[in-house]
Scaffold this motif. Structure first.
Motif, mmCIF file in Angstrom:
data_model
loop_
_atom_site.group_PDB
_atom_site.id
_atom_site.type_symbol
_atom_site.label_atom_id
_atom_site.label_comp_id
_atom_site.label_asym_id
_atom_site.label_seq_id
_atom_site.Cartn_x
_atom_site.Cartn_y
_atom_site.Cartn_z
ATOM 1 N N THR A 1 1.047 -1.358 -0.003
ATOM 2 C CA THR A 1 0.067 -0.006 -0.068
ATOM 3 C C THR A 1 0.793 1.270 -0.117
ATOM 4 N N HIS A 2 2.153 1.095 0.372
ATOM 5 C CA HIS A 2 3.093 2.119 0.344
ATOM 6 C C HIS A 2 4.256 2.081 -0.232
ATOM 7 N N CYS B 1 4.157 10.449 -7.323
ATOM 8 C CA CYS B 1 2.738 10.601 -6.640
ATOM 9 C C CYS B 1 1.721 10.189 -7.661
ATOM 10 N N ALA C 1 -0.348 6.782 -7.697
ATOM 11 C CA ALA C 1 -1.823 6.723 -7.454
ATOM 12 C C ALA C 1 -2.477 5.830 -8.562
ATOM 13 N N GLY D 1 -2.641 2.792 -6.734
ATOM 14 C CA GLY D 1 -3.440 2.538 -5.458
ATOM 15 C C GLY D 1 -2.301 2.895 -4.249
ATOM 16 N N THR E 1 0.573 4.750 -1.603
ATOM 17 C CA THR E 1 0.928 6.223 -0.948
ATOM 18 C C THR E 1 2.308 6.202 -0.921
ATOM 19 N N ARG F 1 -0.193 16.662 -3.337
ATOM 20 C CA ARG F 1 -0.764 15.374 -3.743
ATOM 21 C C ARG F 1 -1.361 14.744 -2.479
ATOM 22 N N ALA F 2 -2.356 14.179 -2.566
ATOM 23 C CA ALA F 2 -3.348 13.368 -1.479
ATOM 24 C C ALA F 2 -2.656 12.147 -1.018
ATOM 25 N N ASN F 3 -1.943 11.505 -1.819
ATOM 26 C CA ASN F 3 -1.455 10.333 -1.658
ATOM 27 C C ASN F 3 0.272 10.266 -1.235
ATOM 28 N N GLU G 1 -2.558 13.689 9.370
ATOM 29 C CA GLU G 1 -2.839 13.273 7.747
ATOM 30 C C GLU G 1 -1.494 13.037 6.937
ATOM 31 N N ALA H 1 2.941 9.077 7.105
ATOM 32 C CA ALA H 1 2.418 8.039 6.314
ATOM 33 C C ALA H 1 2.630 6.577 7.181
#
Length: 291
Positions: free
Chosen positions: A104-105, A133, A137, A140, A142, A168-170, A196, A199
């Motif tokens: 996921t990262h 990023c 994305a 999926g 981060t 960037r949100a991720n 937020e 990470a």
């Protein structure tokens, strides 16, 4: 957050056990009770990878089988260096494979101050990070930014500035407590970082006295201490981190360099559990499916 920690949710960094084949790392993590691992897919130094994964269908199948058999998931893949030589096309297969393996990262880092290295300007690095990023994305993923005093993203402030500028949100900051401590930061500095934008956190310990700049990389890669054995104010830091934040154990201990992969993983698990129990937080390590 320390009271909410569950050992089976913690990830074992590949650096903890040395450069070992991914399948061996997964089985060692399972034998020690860890629920996740981090895999090295791209080199972060001038040295080539000892255990290539990209473009090796046989190895990829073995990793998937080991993960399924043990229940140990892949949390993150590394390392994506932001430098003038960065080729986004070369990154794409690693991003795709990371997602395929369940990660996921990913971790991104700056350019090391070594040899005849060349460096990006702040604006160029921010642009490159933003493009990374965007690529991540699509899978999926981060993108975490790890700061180190021996690379050109040196402090948490440098990392956060780039993250916010990229917008960037991720994207988020990787809080490696060793690098945080060596950069002269204090626990309450964490209150200045939006929750937020963290990470995940990499936990280890170290001696109080910092090595000279030219030896910081060697300390990070091979001479850390187990949790609670050094000078980092870990309890205070953990108490200030967001609840539920992913924790990663990254403790390459020099005196354990001769241990087997499983022995190093079990030592990391024991010391981590001892530290968390001493601070009235973690449950005992569960029975592992594969000894």
């Amino acid at each position: 957050m320390i009271k909410e920690a569950q050992f089976s949710d913690i990830s074992l960094a590949n650096l903890t056990v040395g450069r070992t084949p991914p399948v061996e790392l997964i089985h060692a993590a399972a034998g020690a009770g860890f629920g996740k691992v981090g895999l090295l897919l791209m080199t972060a130094t001038a040295q080539p990878l000892q255990h290539e994964v990209i473009g090796r269908p046989d190895v990829i199948r073995e990793i998937k089988a080991a993960s399924k058999d043990t229940g140990v998931g892949v949390f993150d893949v590394e390392a994506f260096v932001l430098s003038p030589q960065t080729d986004m096309e070369r990154f794409r297969p690693a991003l795709e494979l990371g997602a395929e393996l369940g990660a996921t990262h990913i971790s991104s880092i700056g350019t090391e101050f070594a040899g005849n290295a060349t460096f990006l300007s702040r604006e160029q690095r921010t642009d490159l990070f933003g493009r990374l990023c965007d690529e991540a994305a699509q899978f999926g993923l981060t993108v975490g930014v790890e700061f180190m005093m021996y690379r050109d993203i040196q402090t948490w402030r440098d990392a956060l500035q780039m993250i916010e500028a990229a917008g960037r949100a991720n994207a988020g900051l990787i809080l490696d407590v060793l690098h945080f401590f060596r950069a002269g930061a204090a626990p309450f500095d964490l209150l200045q970082i939006p929750a937020e934008r963290i990470a995940y956190a990499q936990l280890s310990d170290c001696v109080a006295a910092s090595p000279p700049p030219e030896k910081l990389a060697a300390e990070a890669r091979g001479s850390r201490l187990h949790l609670g054995e050094g000078a980092i104010p870990l309890q205070q830091m953990l108490d200030l981190l967001p609840a539920g934040l992913q924790l990663v154990i990254e403790t390459p201990v020099a005196t354990e360099a001769g241990f087997s992969t499983l022995e190093r993983a079990k030592s990391a698990a024991k010391h981590t559990t001892d530290f968390f129990q001493a601070h009235a937080c973690a449950p005992r390590v569960p029975a592992a499916p594969h000894p």
